[in-house]
Design an enzyme around this catalytic site. Structure first.
Site, PDB file in Angstrom:
ATOM      1  N   SER A 143       7.224  -2.726   1.180  1.00 49.72           N
ATOM      2  CA  SER A 143       6.612  -3.148   2.309  1.00 49.72           C
ATOM      3  C   SER A 143       6.829  -4.402   2.606  1.00 49.72           C
ATOM      4  O   SER A 143       7.521  -5.037   1.719  1.00 49.72           O
ATOM      5  CB  SER A 143       5.030  -2.911   2.251  1.00 49.72           C
ATOM      6  OG  SER A 143       4.412  -3.739   3.319  1.00 49.72           O
ATOM      7  N   TYR A 156      -2.583  -4.289  -2.621  1.00 49.48           N
ATOM      8  CA  TYR A 156      -1.636  -3.537  -2.242  1.00 49.48           C
ATOM      9  C   TYR A 156      -0.161  -4.418  -2.194  1.00 49.48           C
ATOM     10  O   TYR A 156       0.755  -4.333  -2.625  1.00 49.48           O
ATOM     11  CB  TYR A 156      -1.820  -3.462  -0.505  1.00 49.48           C
ATOM     12  CG  TYR A 156      -0.775  -2.715   0.298  1.00 49.48           C
ATOM     13  CD1 TYR A 156      -0.363  -1.168   0.066  1.00 49.48           C
ATOM     14  CD2 TYR A 156       0.064  -3.222   0.852  1.00 49.48           C
ATOM     15  CE1 TYR A 156       0.273  -0.449   0.739  1.00 49.48           C
ATOM     16  CE2 TYR A 156       0.995  -2.611   1.750  1.00 49.48           C
ATOM     17  CZ  TYR A 156       1.295  -1.174   1.745  1.00 49.48           C
ATOM     18  OH  TYR A 156       2.063  -0.344   2.425  1.00 49.48           O
TER      19      TYR A 156
END
Ligand SMILES: NC(=O)c1ccc[n+]([C@@H]2O[C@H](COP(=O)([O-])OP(=O)(O)OC[C@H]3O[C@@H](n4cnc5c(N)ncnc54)[C@H](O)[C@@H]3O)[C@@H](O)[C@H]2O)c1
Length: 261
Positions: A143, A156
């Site tokens: 990401s 995350y």
């Protein structure tokens, strides 16, 4: 570009970015192992649809990647089904947002287990097969949050930065084996994982869904576009091709300029 005769396992491919990657790899000729948490009948129905659309062999295998034995076992099940494994795409992932000082431990643990530990276990299981063949491609869907941070995403960001680190180590340890290992770092991409963040922004602004999406994207992503998942699929297919043999250990943003700022 041809991926004919390649067998690809794409985790979390019953929807979202994983499904788009599976579709693009199948379009380039690869046989696909679809995987996800959906019902087996639903996964098998999707596998039949892909087979009909692209004429490649597509099967579905279930596994809860939060369970270590199931994660490692998924690679063995894929090899048992198709006879070999050439391409592993570690795509499955989850998200939960909350300020650091109130972040629930159970959510932290689940995100580390699925977003980081599972790619480690799947890579560990896949490498002996790829080394034996002298050819392999591992693509980790990280990401932008593997490269930069945002508030309320401690678990995350930690997991995705970890996945970028895992990618680099795996690339170094396989550099002379005909195997490449790379990460793709997407920005905002149109999939179900975003729905809680879109709903939260809509509630915060008192607007509808479209305005909430525009607000989220405008805040971070210069191309002002909620990207189609196929854009990630195209990058994954290139990394899996012979043309990308010299690219390993990278973390490639597909982020509309997010990390250029
Ligand atoms: N959508 C975005 O904007 C975006 C941006 C950057 C990175 N990503 C990453 O892309 C990847 C795919 O996400 P997406 O956006 O398609 O989300 P999604 O929610 O649509 O898909 C997630 C997939 O992971 C699978 N999964 C979840 N928990 C699992 C478990 N315990 N065991 C097995 N499978 C499990 C689901 O079945 C599903 O197929 C994730 O790693 C995510 O972090 C997404």
């Amino acid at each position: 570009m041809s991926l004919n005769n390649r067998i690809a396992l794409v985790t979390g491919s019953n929807q979202g970015i994983g499904l788009a990657i599976a579709e693009v790899l199948a379009r380039h000729g690869a046989d696909i192992v679809l995987h996800g948490l959906c019902a087996v009948e639903e996964g098998e129905r999707q596998a039949r649809e892909l087979t009909e659309a692209w004429g490649t062999g597509v099967s579905f295998l279930p596994a809860d990647l939060g369970v270590p034995d199931e994660a490692a076992g998924l690679v063995e099940a894929a090899v048992a089904r198709h006879g070999r494994l050439d391409i592993l795409v570690n795509n499955a992932g989850i998200q939960y947002t909350a300020p650091l000082d109130e972040y629930p431990l159970a959510r932290w643990d689940a995100i580390q287990a699925i977003n980081l530990r599972a790619p480690f276990l799947l890579t560990q299981a896949a490498l002996p097969h790829m080394r034996r063949q002298g050819w392999g491609r591992i693509v980790n869907i990280a990401s932008v949050h593997g490269l930069v941070a945002s508030v309320n995403k401690s678990a995350y960001c930690a997991a995705k930065h970890g996945l970028v680190g895992l990618t680099k180590v795996a690339a170094l340890e396989t550099a002379t084996d005909g195997i490449t290992v790379n990460a793709i770092c997407p920005g905002w991409t149109e999939t179900p994982i975003l729905e809680p963040q879109i709903a939260a922004r809509a509630a915060q602004l008192g607007t509808g869904r479209d305005a909430a999406i525009r607000s989220l994207v405008a805040e971070k992503q210069p191309n002002q576009t909620l990207m189609p998942p196929a854009w990630i699929g195209e990058m994954a297919a290139f990394l899996c091709s012979d043309a990308a043999a010299g690219i390993t250990g990278t973390a490639l943003p597909v982020d509309g300029g997010w990390t250029a700022q």
